[in-house]
Design a protein around this motif. Structure first.
Motif, PDB file in Angstrom:
ATOM      1  N   CYS A   1      40.226  -1.043   0.546  1.00  0.00           N
ATOM      2  CA  CYS A   1      40.994  -0.544   1.694  1.00  0.00           C
ATOM      3  C   CYS A   1      40.860   0.900   1.809  1.00  0.00           C
ATOM      4  O   CYS A   1      41.777   1.649   2.108  1.00  0.00           O
ATOM      5  CB  CYS A   1      42.509  -0.757   1.166  1.00  0.00           C
ATOM      6  N   PHE A   2      39.607   1.351   1.896  1.00  0.00           N
ATOM      7  CA  PHE A   2      39.341   2.935   2.221  1.00  0.00           C
ATOM      8  C   PHE A   2      39.678   3.171   3.661  1.00  0.00           C
ATOM      9  O   PHE A   2      39.031   2.472   4.708  1.00  0.00           O
ATOM     10  CB  PHE A   2      38.090   3.268   1.788  1.00  0.00           C
ATOM     11  N   VAL A   3      40.620   4.347   4.023  1.00  0.00           N
ATOM     12  CA  VAL A   3      40.755   4.656   5.301  1.00  0.00           C
ATOM     13  C   VAL A   3      39.451   5.622   5.532  1.00  0.00           C
ATOM     14  O   VAL A   3      39.013   5.599   6.612  1.00  0.00           O
ATOM     15  CB  VAL A   3      42.052   5.245   5.583  1.00  0.00           C
ATOM     16  N   ASN A   4      39.478   6.640   4.924  1.00  0.00           N
ATOM     17  CA  ASN A   4      38.350   7.721   5.379  1.00  0.00           C
ATOM     18  C   ASN A   4      37.106   7.532   4.103  1.00  0.00           C
ATOM     19  O   ASN A   4      37.304   7.039   3.310  1.00  0.00           O
ATOM     20  CB  ASN A   4      39.047   8.943   4.842  1.00  0.00           C
ATOM     21  N   MET A   5      36.169   7.750   4.642  1.00  0.00           N
ATOM     22  CA  MET A   5      34.809   7.607   4.099  1.00  0.00           C
ATOM     23  C   MET A   5      34.608   8.826   3.275  1.00  0.00           C
ATOM     24  O   MET A   5      33.481   8.995   2.116  1.00  0.00           O
ATOM     25  CB  MET A   5      33.699   7.743   4.834  1.00  0.00           C
ATOM     26  N   THR A   6      35.391   9.988   3.009  1.00  0.00           N
ATOM     27  CA  THR A   6      35.347  11.308   2.329  1.00  0.00           C
ATOM     28  C   THR A   6      34.908  10.892   0.857  1.00  0.00           C
ATOM     29  O   THR A   6      35.899  10.358   0.261  1.00  0.00           O
ATOM     30  CB  THR A   6      36.215  12.203   2.390  1.00  0.00           C
ATOM     31  N   LEU A   7      33.777  11.296   0.214  1.00  0.00           N
ATOM     32  CA  LEU A   7      33.342  10.910  -1.175  1.00  0.00           C
ATOM     33  C   LEU A   7      34.039  11.995  -1.851  1.00  0.00           C
ATOM     34  O   LEU A   7      33.658  13.229  -1.723  1.00  0.00           O
ATOM     35  CB  LEU A   7      32.044  10.797  -1.348  1.00  0.00           C
TER      36      LEU A   7
ATOM     37  N   LEU B   1      35.610   0.115  11.667  1.00  0.00           N
ATOM     38  CA  LEU B   1      35.734   1.662  12.037  1.00  0.00           C
ATOM     39  C   LEU B   1      36.543   1.985  13.175  1.00  0.00           C
ATOM     40  O   LEU B   1      36.337   1.314  14.222  1.00  0.00           O
ATOM     41  CB  LEU B   1      34.017   2.017  12.202  1.00  0.00           C
ATOM     42  N   ARG B   2      37.402   2.977  13.322  1.00  0.00           N
ATOM     43  CA  ARG B   2      38.172   3.558  14.363  1.00  0.00           C
ATOM     44  C   ARG B   2      37.643   4.790  15.000  1.00  0.00           C
ATOM     45  O   ARG B   2      37.756   5.074  15.965  1.00  0.00           O
ATOM     46  CB  ARG B   2      39.437   3.727  14.032  1.00  0.00           C
TER      47      ARG B   2
ATOM     48  N   THR C   1      27.572  -0.810   9.597  1.00  0.00           N
ATOM     49  CA  THR C   1      28.120  -1.760  10.472  1.00  0.00           C
ATOM     50  C   THR C   1      29.064  -1.100  11.360  1.00  0.00           C
ATOM     51  O   THR C   1      29.438  -0.017  11.331  1.00  0.00           O
ATOM     52  CB  THR C   1      29.067  -2.721   9.624  1.00  0.00           C
ATOM     53  N   ASN C   2      28.730  -1.429  12.789  1.00  0.00           N
ATOM     54  CA  ASN C   2      29.502  -0.495  13.876  1.00  0.00           C
ATOM     55  C   ASN C   2      30.357  -1.508  14.798  1.00  0.00           C
ATOM     56  O   ASN C   2      30.128  -2.480  14.914  1.00  0.00           O
ATOM     57  CB  ASN C   2      28.673   0.212  14.560  1.00  0.00           C
ATOM     58  N   LYS C   3      31.233  -0.825  15.550  1.00  0.00           N
ATOM     59  CA  LYS C   3      31.771  -1.311  16.881  1.00  0.00           C
ATOM     60  C   LYS C   3      31.081  -1.241  17.999  1.00  0.00           C
ATOM     61  O   LYS C   3      30.402  -0.282  18.060  1.00  0.00           O
ATOM     62  CB  LYS C   3      33.125  -0.954  17.007  1.00  0.00           C
ATOM     63  N   MET C   4      31.244  -1.931  19.113  1.00  0.00           N
ATOM     64  CA  MET C   4      30.549  -2.089  20.137  1.00  0.00           C
ATOM     65  C   MET C   4      30.651  -0.844  20.830  1.00  0.00           C
ATOM     66  O   MET C   4      29.840  -0.345  21.658  1.00  0.00           O
ATOM     67  CB  MET C   4      30.718  -3.156  21.242  1.00  0.00           C
ATOM     68  N   THR C   5      31.630   0.132  20.868  1.00  0.00           N
ATOM     69  CA  THR C   5      31.857   1.315  21.707  1.00  0.00           C
ATOM     70  C   THR C   5      31.302   2.192  20.854  1.00  0.00           C
ATOM     71  O   THR C   5      30.872   3.411  21.436  1.00  0.00           O
ATOM     72  CB  THR C   5      33.393   1.637  21.708  1.00  0.00           C
ATOM     73  N   LEU C   6      30.854   2.221  19.629  1.00  0.00           N
ATOM     74  CA  LEU C   6      29.866   3.331  18.963  1.00  0.00           C
ATOM     75  C   LEU C   6      28.577   3.197  18.888  1.00  0.00           C
ATOM     76  O   LEU C   6      27.960   3.694  17.760  1.00  0.00           O
ATOM     77  CB  LEU C   6      30.625   3.531  17.545  1.00  0.00           C
TER      78      LEU C   6
ATOM     79  N   LYS D   1      21.404   9.288 -11.461  1.00  0.00           N
ATOM     80  CA  LYS D   1      20.451   8.001 -11.425  1.00  0.00           C
ATOM     81  C   LYS D   1      21.052   6.940 -10.480  1.00  0.00           C
ATOM     82  O   LYS D   1      19.987   5.968 -10.498  1.00  0.00           O
ATOM     83  CB  LYS D   1      20.792   7.504 -12.843  1.00  0.00           C
ATOM     84  N   LEU D   2      21.855   7.224  -9.773  1.00  0.00           N
ATOM     85  CA  LEU D   2      22.329   6.017  -8.549  1.00  0.00           C
ATOM     86  C   LEU D   2      21.314   6.131  -7.777  1.00  0.00           C
ATOM     87  O   LEU D   2      20.730   7.002  -7.067  1.00  0.00           O
ATOM     88  CB  LEU D   2      23.679   6.676  -7.875  1.00  0.00           C
ATOM     89  N   GLU D   3      20.977   4.929  -7.355  1.00  0.00           N
ATOM     90  CA  GLU D   3      19.867   4.624  -6.341  1.00  0.00           C
ATOM     91  C   GLU D   3      20.447   3.709  -5.167  1.00  0.00           C
ATOM     92  O   GLU D   3      19.815   3.711  -4.029  1.00  0.00           O
ATOM     93  CB  GLU D   3      18.884   3.800  -7.124  1.00  0.00           C
ATOM     94  N   HIS D   4      21.445   2.669  -5.429  1.00  0.00           N
ATOM     95  CA  HIS D   4      21.995   2.027  -4.439  1.00  0.00           C
ATOM     96  C   HIS D   4      23.414   1.990  -4.276  1.00  0.00           C
ATOM     97  O   HIS D   4      24.309   1.945  -5.351  1.00  0.00           O
ATOM     98  CB  HIS D   4      21.628   0.380  -4.877  1.00  0.00           C
ATOM     99  N   LEU D   5      24.043   2.358  -3.172  1.00  0.00           N
ATOM    100  CA  LEU D   5      25.496   2.676  -3.037  1.00  0.00           C
ATOM    101  C   LEU D   5      26.085   1.799  -1.616  1.00  0.00           C
ATOM    102  O   LEU D   5      25.409   1.774  -0.649  1.00  0.00           O
ATOM    103  CB  LEU D   5      25.716   4.032  -2.569  1.00  0.00           C
ATOM    104  N   GLY D   6      26.917   1.254  -1.860  1.00  0.00           N
ATOM    105  CA  GLY D   6      27.528   0.493  -0.761  1.00  0.00           C
ATOM    106  C   GLY D   6      29.080   1.088  -0.517  1.00  0.00           C
ATOM    107  O   GLY D   6      29.697   0.925  -1.543  1.00  0.00           O
ATOM    108  N   LEU D   7      29.366   1.359   0.711  1.00  0.00           N
ATOM    109  CA  LEU D   7      30.621   1.822   1.164  1.00  0.00           C
ATOM    110  C   LEU D   7      31.181   1.278   2.399  1.00  0.00           C
ATOM    111  O   LEU D   7      30.357   0.640   3.124  1.00  0.00           O
ATOM    112  CB  LEU D   7      30.430   3.303   1.200  1.00  0.00           C
ATOM    113  N   GLY D   8      32.547   1.368   2.578  1.00  0.00           N
ATOM    114  CA  GLY D   8      33.236   0.662   3.800  1.00  0.00           C
ATOM    115  C   GLY D   8      34.350   1.573   4.049  1.00  0.00           C
ATOM    116  O   GLY D   8      35.195   1.736   3.160  1.00  0.00           O
ATOM    117  N   ALA D   9      34.591   2.012   5.207  1.00  0.00           N
ATOM    118  CA  ALA D   9      35.850   2.666   5.567  1.00  0.00           C
ATOM    119  C   ALA D   9      36.240   2.500   7.282  1.00  0.00           C
ATOM    120  O   ALA D   9      35.322   2.312   7.772  1.00  0.00           O
ATOM    121  CB  ALA D   9      36.063   4.267   5.155  1.00  0.00           C
ATOM    122  N   GLU D  10      37.549   3.099   7.560  1.00  0.00           N
ATOM    123  CA  GLU D  10      37.781   3.112   8.917  1.00  0.00           C
ATOM    124  C   GLU D  10      37.390   4.208   9.746  1.00  0.00           C
ATOM    125  O   GLU D  10      37.287   4.525  10.931  1.00  0.00           O
ATOM    126  CB  GLU D  10      39.339   2.838   8.919  1.00  0.00           C
ATOM    127  N   VAL D  11      37.114   5.487   8.875  1.00  0.00           N
ATOM    128  CA  VAL D  11      37.024   6.741   9.716  1.00  0.00           C
ATOM    129  C   VAL D  11      35.784   7.462   9.040  1.00  0.00           C
ATOM    130  O   VAL D  11      35.666   7.468   7.607  1.00  0.00           O
ATOM    131  CB  VAL D  11      38.270   7.906   9.589  1.00  0.00           C
TER     132      VAL D  11
END
Length: 811
Positions: A143-149, A192-193, A212-217, A158-168
């Motif tokens: 339920c992340f709104v912002n992608m800010t890490l 994404l908004r 993943t993206n919306k058609m307008t972007l 040591k991180l090699e693979h990272l999966g994320l998702g947000a609206e902004v």
């Protein structure tokens, strides 16, 4: 909407779920299984309706599956009992809170999947400070709104693979991971908004980006991905995005493109591929693509590609020119070409000399006519794949090996050939095989080859894989394979370690899961160069004959031959007293395996006993009684042998009654009955067969007794299945009584496969006695010896039976 991502399933399968079978814990999993070389303990508790992490996990747990439960929070002590935990999957729960000290007790944690939960902020993931060994982290579908890490992400060196998702998604969101050397970044942005241009610039350019993206972007996200990263993956591309490629033709910097789950037409697909071919891209991978319209478009050859791959394509139209598709693929200027997991039935030959070095056409429907041109006697071999070094035809519909050798004979640089998982066989009637001289590595595993395959092999082969076939031995008259260094004969029917006369320079030999019972160590002396031997998972018979091999195995660490999977892969199967015992722990007293010592131990007491018995017999006048018994026996024998032959055959309608295990019915019906009874009625012997001659309404025992009374002989087809059948036991019992009653030897034994006496159960003492005192016929595997077998069997059964009225033959 569409998703652009790198497949996580393969990584998860490799790192967690295919490490080994799930080990059962009480109340956790429905089954358990343990392998000899398994060192990782995996606990599966998926969909168990759990609301918290169980506290009774074993200390040795290394992989834990808690997916699809109702866990809402994680606390400090949840994993205190699993200090060896490396893989943890918590996807599909309702997690919203994770204590910052949750993973303090799991310093070895490498894979963490928290996707599909209810986490609120990427800034507040303080538990990551305790996961410094983490290599894989998936936080998508939360339920992340912002992608800010948050800063905690920057500590995962040591991180090699990272999966994320947000609206902004904004330009400064990835600053905390700028210094990390990621290999894969998966961004699910289907909700994404807001997207700010350049938001991906703080990610290392060596990463594989997935978004993943919306058609307008579309344009902004694609521009950042294709200009800022060397490897980009696209999933679910819509059919109306062709304009994106046209607007970005001069700005693309990506070197590797991955396209999957695309539904399109042949024209749009070829235009998309041609766009990338004209750009800086050097590697293109396409998978799971569906084409609903075919056309005449072709792929371009503007510059040389390093890699081009199409996997699992499907076409929804039935009528189209397949040659257009084949020619477009095979005529590409590419070094490594893959067209796999497709139902193609043919592949054409390149029109000009091809630059392809590696060609993968696995998991299709190809026949041995692949690459050939013309039909019938006008068939022409392909001569333009002159640069091909690796050819993979695994998992197709190949059946005959000799024609395949003709297909590749003009591939002068071919060094590796994979023909595994087909239906291949070879008989000398197919003709002589022709192979290119540079062929060094050939994989023929999982086919239908027998011993004759050794007469159709490349003379200069170095590595040969023949596992999972029907090979029982290696012919002694094969041409020497002087260069062969690696030979895999696992999962065949070998009964001993093969001689190395045909391959004197063999270094690695695998004979795992064969029929080795008591392998002869002296055969290894014919392999002077052998360094590695795998003879595990065989059914070893732990008797004196195995002691020499056991001694060799125990000294494998100090000898020149390394024994793979020792000691846990080597166990006794027979006798029952040693069943399950490791060969390492098997031993017999020296006196039982030494002929001189055994003779001394037996003869001295035996001689003493004989002398005592002789003296006792003289005192009891035993010689006189023995003499009288001998004279009575001789008289009885003369009275039996003097009976008239016609009377002996009275009531006999059949030459023989056949007794066999139902598992050997195929051999009896396909071989025994046709050979003895002849092609037409009246030309052969009369054989009593239960399926044909038993009378309905009578009991089985009544039918067996009546058939034996009406048969001159009883044929017993002996095998390992025979001694496991109760009805075979009864038939043998009745036959032995019939032999005593008639006073003649009416039993004929046919040994269908090797059946040592010590493997016969004790209840078959009559069978042991017959085999010890009677000559039995052994069924030969060589076709040239079978004619003599049938002649001997017919001679043993042949007799002039009295003519019986038709009514008398009914039972």
């Amino acid at each position: 909407m569409y998703i652009i991502h790198k497949d996580y399933c393969a990584i998860r399968a490799m790192l967690l779920w295919t490490v080994g079978p799930v080990l059962t814990l009480v109340g956790f999993a429905p089954f358990s299984e343990c392998f000899a070389d398994m060192t990782t303990l995996i606990v599966s508790m998926s969909a168990q309706n759990l609301s918290s992490v169980p506290q009774n996990l074993p200390l040795s747990t290394e992989a834990l599956d808690l997916t699809h439960n109702h866990i809402a929070s994680l606390r400090k002590g949840d994993f205190v009992r699993t200090p060896r935990l490396k893989f943890l999957n918590l996807s599909g729960n309702v997690l919203w809170d994770i204590d910052k000290d949750t993973f303090t007790s799991t310093p070895l944690l490498e894979v963490l999947d928290l996707s599909g939960n209810r986490l609120q902020s990427l800034m507040d993931q303080q538990y990551l400070l305790q996961t410094q060994s983490l290599k894989y982290l998936d936080l998508t579908f939360n339920c992340f709104v912002n992608m800010t890490l948050g800063a905690a992400f920057g500590t995962l060196r040591k991180l090699e693979h990272l999966g994320l998702g947000a609206e902004v998604l904004r330009t400064d969101d990835f600053q905390s991971i700028y210094s990390l050397h990621l290999q894969n970044l998966k961004l699910h942005l289907e909700n994404l908004r807001l997207y700010e241009n350049g938001s991906l610039k703080n990610v290392s350019s060596e990463v594989t980006i997935a978004v993943t993206n919306k058609m307008t972007l579309d344009l902004e996200i694609f521009k950042d991905a294709l200009t800022g990263f060397t490897t980009v993956g696209f999933t679910g591309i819509a059919t109306n995005v062709q304009w994106i490629w046209e607007r970005m033709h001069k700005t693309i910097n990506a070197r590797t493109i991955q396209i999957s789950n695309m539904t399109s037409t042949w024209a749009i697909l070829t235009n998309t591929i041609n766009f990338f071919i004209r750009s800086s891209v050097r590697s293109i991978s396409i998978s799971d693509t569906t084409l609903h319209e075919m056309g005449p478009n072709r792929l371009l050859n503007t510059h040389l590609l390093d890699y081009f791959s199409i996997r699992r394509p499907s076409v929804t139209v039935f009528l189209f020119d397949q040659r257009v598709l084949y020619d477009s693929i095979i005529n590409l200027d590419v070094l490594n070409l893959t067209f796999a997991q497709s139902p193609i039935v043919h592949m054409t030959c390149p029109q000009q000399q091809s630059l392809i070095n590696s060609l993968d056409l696995s998991d299709g429907a190809l026949s041995e006519r692949v690459f050939s041109q013309g039909s019938g006697r006008e068939t022409q071999e392909c001569k333009t794949l002159v640069n091909l070094e690796t050819l993979v035809l695994r998992g197709n519909n190949l059946q005959n090996l000799q024609p395949l050798s003709c297909r590749v004979r003009f591939m002068g640089l071919l060094g590796r050939l994979d023909l595994s998982q087909n239906k291949l066989s070879y008989q000398e009637s197919q003709g002589t095989c022709f192979w290119p001289r540079n062929l060094r590595d050939i994989n023929l595993a999982s086919n239908d080859f027998q011993d004759s395959v050794f007469r159709c092999l490349p003379l200069f082969v170095v590595k040969l894989d023949l596992q999972n076939n029907n090979i029982a031995r290696i012919p002694v008259d094969i041409l020497a394979l002087e260069s062969l260094a690696f030979l895999d004969l696992s999962v065949n029917r070998l009964q001993n370690i093969p001689h190395c006369r045909g391959f004197p320079n063999l270094m690695v030999l695998h004979v795992r899961e064969n029929s080795l019972h008591s392998p002869s160590p002296h055969i290894l002396r014919t392999c002077p160069a052998l360094k590695v031997l795998d003879a595990s998972q065989n059914n070893y018979i732990c008797t004196c004959s195995l002691t020499a091999f056991t001694s060799l195995a125990r000294g494998a660490g100090t000898s020149k031959v390394k024994l793979l999977h020792w000691p846990r892969g080597y166990q006794c199967n027979y006798p029952e007293s040693w069943n399950g015992t490791l060969l390492r722990d098997f031993s017999l007293p020296a006196v039982s395996c030494s002929a001189p010592l055994l003779a001394a131990a037996i003869l001295v007491p035996a001689i003493t006993l004989v002398l005592a018995v002789v003296m006792l017999c003289r005192q009891l006048d035993a010689p006189w009684y023995l003499g009288m018994i001998w004279r009575w026996t001789r008289a009885k024998h003369r009275s039996v042998t003097s009976q008239d032959r016609p009377e002996e055959l009275e009531g006999v309608c059949f030459h023989a009654f056949v007794s066999y295990s139902q598992r050997n019915a195929e051999w009896v019906k396909g071989q025994l009955l046709p050979k003895l009874e002849g092609a037409s009625p009246g030309q052969g012997l009369h054989i009593c067969h239960h399926e044909r001659d038993f009378v309905p309404g009578k009991t089985i025992v009544q039918n067996i007794l009546r058939c034996m009374e009406m048969s001159r002989r009883c044929i017993f087809v002996l095998s390992s299945h025979f001694v496991q059948s109760e009805w075979c036991h009864y038939e043998l019992y009745f036959a032995s009584h019939q032999r005593v009653a008639r006073g003649s030897d009416s039993v004929v034994l046919v040994l269908l496969e090797p059946l040592p006496l010590y493997l016969i159960p004790s209840k078959y003492f009559r069978l042991k006695s017959m085999m010890a005192s009677h000559t039995y016929l052994e069924w030969p595997q060589e076709a040239g010896k079978q004619r003599l077998f049938w002649a001997n069997l017919r001679a043993a059964l042949q007799a002039d039976l009295p003519v019986q009225p038709d009514g008398n033959r009914e039972m």
